[in-house]
Design a protein around this motif. Structure first.
Motif, PDB file in Angstrom:
ATOM      1  N   SER A 222     -24.416 -30.405 -20.225  1.00 55.64           N
ATOM      2  CA  SER A 222     -23.404 -31.455 -20.067  1.00 55.64           C
ATOM      3  C   SER A 222     -22.346 -31.504 -21.168  1.00 55.64           C
ATOM      4  CB  SER A 222     -24.086 -32.822 -19.936  1.00 55.64           C
ATOM      5  OG  SER A 222     -24.838 -32.891 -18.740  1.00 55.64           O
ATOM      6  N   PRO A 223     -22.666 -31.196 -22.448  1.00 53.29           N
ATOM      7  CA  PRO A 223     -21.612 -31.233 -23.464  1.00 53.29           C
ATOM      8  C   PRO A 223     -20.444 -30.284 -23.196  1.00 53.29           C
ATOM      9  CG  PRO A 223     -23.771 -31.218 -24.502  1.00 53.29           C
ATOM     10  CD  PRO A 223     -23.993 -30.946 -23.039  1.00 53.29           C
ATOM     11  N   PHE A 224     -20.633 -29.322 -22.328  1.00 54.20           N
ATOM     12  CA  PHE A 224     -19.584 -28.330 -22.062  1.00 54.20           C
ATOM     13  C   PHE A 224     -18.905 -28.564 -20.713  1.00 54.20           C
ATOM     14  CE2 PHE A 224     -23.151 -26.535 -24.456  1.00 54.20           C
ATOM     15  CZ  PHE A 224     -22.524 -26.389 -25.683  1.00 54.20           C
ATOM     16  N   ILE A 225     -19.215 -29.714 -20.096  1.00 54.12           N
ATOM     17  CA  ILE A 225     -18.652 -30.063 -18.791  1.00 54.12           C
ATOM     18  C   ILE A 225     -17.965 -31.416 -18.934  1.00 54.12           C
ATOM     19  CG2 ILE A 225     -19.147 -30.428 -16.346  1.00 54.12           C
ATOM     20  CD1 ILE A 225     -21.767 -28.889 -16.751  1.00 54.12           C
ATOM     21  N   PRO A 226     -16.697 -31.543 -18.562  1.00 48.76           N
ATOM     22  CA  PRO A 226     -15.976 -32.806 -18.764  1.00 48.76           C
ATOM     23  C   PRO A 226     -16.443 -33.907 -17.811  1.00 48.76           C
ATOM     24  CG  PRO A 226     -14.611 -31.262 -17.533  1.00 48.76           C
ATOM     25  CD  PRO A 226     -15.833 -30.503 -17.968  1.00 48.76           C
ATOM     26  N   GLY A 227     -16.557 -35.131 -18.343  1.00 45.21           N
ATOM     27  CA  GLY A 227     -16.934 -36.262 -17.523  1.00 45.21           C
ATOM     28  C   GLY A 227     -18.363 -36.176 -17.031  1.00 45.21           C
ATOM     29  N   SER A 228     -18.660 -36.848 -15.932  1.00 45.12           N
ATOM     30  CA  SER A 228     -19.979 -36.783 -15.327  1.00 45.12           C
ATOM     31  C   SER A 228     -20.166 -35.441 -14.638  1.00 45.12           C
ATOM     32  CB  SER A 228     -20.155 -37.922 -14.326  1.00 45.12           C
ATOM     33  OG  SER A 228     -20.170 -39.168 -14.977  1.00 45.12           O
ATOM     34  N   ASP A 229     -21.431 -35.027 -14.507  1.00 47.27           N
ATOM     35  CA  ASP A 229     -21.703 -33.725 -13.922  1.00 47.27           C
ATOM     36  C   ASP A 229     -23.107 -33.712 -13.353  1.00 47.27           C
ATOM     37  OD1 ASP A 229     -23.694 -32.176 -15.921  1.00 47.27           O
ATOM     38  OD2 ASP A 229     -22.315 -33.416 -17.085  1.00 47.27           O
ATOM     39  N   ASP A 230     -23.423 -32.671 -12.592  1.00 47.21           N
ATOM     40  CA  ASP A 230     -24.759 -32.529 -12.008  1.00 47.21           C
ATOM     41  C   ASP A 230     -25.577 -31.457 -12.718  1.00 47.21           C
ATOM     42  OD1 ASP A 230     -23.737 -30.097 -11.133  1.00 47.21           O
ATOM     43  OD2 ASP A 230     -23.578 -30.693  -9.037  1.00 47.21           O
ATOM     44  N   GLY A 231     -25.157 -31.122 -13.927  1.00 48.96           N
ATOM     45  CA  GLY A 231     -25.806 -30.073 -14.689  1.00 48.96           C
ATOM     46  C   GLY A 231     -25.069 -28.753 -14.620  1.00 48.96           C
ATOM     47  N   VAL A 232     -24.232 -28.594 -13.595  1.00 46.60           N
ATOM     48  CA  VAL A 232     -23.451 -27.364 -13.418  1.00 46.60           C
ATOM     49  C   VAL A 232     -21.992 -27.682 -13.111  1.00 46.60           C
ATOM     50  CG1 VAL A 232     -23.143 -25.274 -12.010  1.00 46.60           C
ATOM     51  CG2 VAL A 232     -25.452 -26.036 -12.631  1.00 46.60           C
ATOM     52  N   VAL A 233     -21.758 -28.552 -12.147  1.00 47.78           N
ATOM     53  CA  VAL A 233     -20.411 -28.830 -11.653  1.00 47.78           C
ATOM     54  C   VAL A 233     -19.954 -30.211 -12.115  1.00 47.78           C
ATOM     55  CG1 VAL A 233     -19.011 -29.179  -9.580  1.00 47.78           C
ATOM     56  CG2 VAL A 233     -20.688 -27.330  -9.648  1.00 47.78           C
ATOM     57  N   ALA A 234     -18.740 -30.266 -12.629  1.00 44.05           N
ATOM     58  CA  ALA A 234     -18.156 -31.538 -13.050  1.00 44.05           C
ATOM     59  C   ALA A 234     -17.773 -32.381 -11.851  1.00 44.05           C
ATOM     60  CB  ALA A 234     -16.931 -31.280 -13.926  1.00 44.05           C
TER      61      ALA A 234
END
Length: 350
Positions: free
Chosen positions: A225-237
């Motif tokens: 998650s630290p490398f994905i902007p905003g909320s995410d599902d573990g892979v996709v933002a």
């Protein structure tokens, strides 16, 4: 233009039911799977691609499907995926009249991006071959990666040895892919880079409604998650899964309700969407892998009990409002305390 009328009429038939959806009519289901990272190294032949495609959906959706579009991760969408896999699949679907009375594409992850390219080209390809274009009345997109995947940007940098990458970034990629990619096996990762994905068939002429189902959990204990902007599902933002027009840090697919169902203004909710993209259900505990599988991960909320599409037709969802602590209000889809998200969605015309 005759296909636009069919799409409008088909989507207008959706109604409320005790399981979240119901549909009047008989539409066939065509599955389009997501990214399978092990294929980057295995480089499967056509038979293995088909076997992998079947395995991908076996936990739930395979038993409800009439056809699949299988594709290999080690190729590019506008290259051999299109010429050697999409085109033969489209040709077969047309010749067998699978979608003559209408069909719905069910996609997961990168299947969302593959489907967008398919939708943009299928009519021209089939017309040029003297075949009838497919009557696709809509798509159901789980954890859609059509807006790109930030982890793919990092993965390509790892493979090409470019840029500064720390241990945590490499760990995030390896958790997602099960391995670190090398420069000779990037394949569809190139298409998944955020900028590339958002340039691929972004403005299709065919306005097929794309109904989105979005999770906010993680299969990796939050390590990605630290490398994905905003909320995410573990892979996709959320920006991608919701179908947002902008690749920004969003925390909901709506400005009026949060992932956990709490009603109220969401400042970081999506305001603008890609053409014909409509987020409908959000599951706060559903991750990238659990969202399309038969695993219950808690209650699900709806962005709106009655979703109004571009042609003013509607999709209604049976919801229940509940009181929370300190005057908070929550909205949940009826029976989502019992049924999985996929079961709620499974109102596909059978």
């Amino acid at each position: 233009m005759k296909y636009i009328y069919k799409i409008t009429m088909a989507i207008a038939l959706f109604m409320v039911s005790s399981t979240g959806f119901a549909a009047i009519g008989q539409y066939n289901v065509v599955l389009v799977h997501g990214f399978q990272p092990d294929q980057l190294q295995s480089r499967p032949d056509r038979d293995q691609v088909a076997a992998d495609g079947s395995d991908y959906w076996q936990n739930y959706w395979l038993q409800h499907a009439d056809a699949r579009v299988d594709w290999p991760a080690h190729e590019r969408i506008e290259g051999k995926i299109a010429s050697d896999y999409l085109w033969p699949a489209l040709k077969t679907l047309s010749e067998q009249e699978t979608c003559l009375s209408g069909c719905i594409l069910v996609t997961h992850s990168t299947g969302d991006l593959v489907a967008r390219y398919l939708l943009d080209n299928q009519a021209n390809w089939l017309n040029n071959a003297g075949l009838e274009p497919l009557n696709i009345v809509g798509t159901f997109d789980f954890a859609g990666a059509g807006g790109g995947v930030e982890l793919a940007n990092i993965a390509v940098n790892v493979a090409e040895g470019g840029g500064w990458l720390n241990h945590a970034m490499k760990k995030a990629v390896s958790l997602w892919m099960g391995q670190l990619p090398s420069k000779d096996n990037i394949g569809v990762l190139n298409d998944l880079k955020v900028a590339n994905a958002r340039q691929l068939a972004m403005w299709p002429d065919n306005r097929v409604p794309r109904i989105r189902f979005v999770g906010n959990g993680s299969d990796f204990l939050g390590a990605t998650s630290p490398f994905i902007p905003g909320s995410d599902d573990g892979v996709v933002a959320a920006h991608s899964a919701c179908g947002a027009a902008d690749a920004e840090a969003f925390d909901s697919c709506s400005t009026a309700i949060e992932f956990d169902g709490k009603l109220g203004y969401v400042q970081t909710g999506v305001r603008r969407f890609m053409p014909s993209h409509y987020p409908l259900l959000m599951g706060d505990k559903y991750s990238h892998l659990t969202i399309f599988n038969p695993w219950h991960k808690g209650k699900v909320t709806a962005t709106d009990p009655e979703l109004v599409l571009g042609d003013q037709s509607r999709i209604a969802v049976d919801t229940v409002d509940e009181d929370g602590w300190f005057g908070k209000k929550y909205r949940f889809v009826k029976d989502s305390d019992r049924d999985t998200l996929s079961e709620l969605v499974h109102a596909l015309p059978q």
